[in-house]
Design an enzyme around this catalytic site. Structure first.
Site: not given
Ligand code: 5GP
Length: 157
Positions: A21-22, A77-78, A81, A109, A130-131, A137, A143
């Site tokens: 959803k982000g 993508e938002d 990570d 990140k 963590f934002v 969210d 959100r």
């Molecule tokens: P990844 O697969 O790259 O580890 O994670 C991506 C997803 O993790 C993002 O689309 C988001 O939903 C969530 N995510 C990663 N870091 C953060 C953060 O700092 N805050 C929030 N709210 N979601 C995060």
């Protein structure tokens, strides 16, 4: 970013795939800065469930409705990570015969990356915090905050 995308994809058939959803708040802002015709679709994946730590397990909850065969795809993508979600999504979408699959993210990140992933369009690099807000969210909440905020550690530890 919108200008770059507009010129890079000029004369090409482009579909923006927002990751729910982000990603929807960023996509809503970004698409209004893109000056070429584009299709929009959404995909929903599970990443963190109800915690603030990545499980590394990616599950498709809602797939796109549009065929991407012979089209250019830009995943919106938002935040990137560990990179696990986008690595999986990119590989999965490539099996459907698109001309290209590129990645656009509002936030990155890089210090938390577990897998290598090329990011083609990136808004801001942020530290390992963590934002929430601007579509992001924690356990379904925050959100709607218009600003991007660091969640205090005692809220989730
Ligand atoms: P990844 O697969 O790259 O580890 O994670 C991506 C997803 O993790 C993002 O689309 C988001 O939903 C969530 N995510 C990663 N870091 C953060 C953060 O700092 N805050 C929030 N709210 N979601 C995060």
């Amino acid at each position: 970013m919108g200008n770059r995308i507009s010129s890079d994809y000029e004369g090409k058939e482009l579909i923006l795939v927002g990751v729910l959803k982000g990603g929807f708040v960023f996509l809503a802002d970004l698409m209004r800065e893109i000056k070429i015709p584009v299709d929009i679709d959404f995909i929903s994946v599970s990443s963190y469930g109800n915690s603030s730590k990545s499980s590394g397990v990616v599950r498709i909850i809602k797939d796109i409705d549009t065929s991407i065969t012979n089209k250019h795809v830009l995943i919106v993508e938002d935040i990137v990570d560990t990179g696990l979600t986008l690595k999986y999504l990119k590989e999965m979408l490539y099996t459907r015969g698109p001309l290209s699959v590129k990645i656009c993210t509002a936030l990155d990140k890089p210090s938390r990356r577990k897998v290598h992933i090329d990011i083609d369009y990136e808004g801001f690099t942020i530290p390992d915090e963590f934002v929430v807000g601007f579509g992001l969210d924690y356990s379904g909440k925050y959100r709607n905050l218009p600003d991007l905020c660091i969640l205090k550690e005692d809220a989730y530890s």
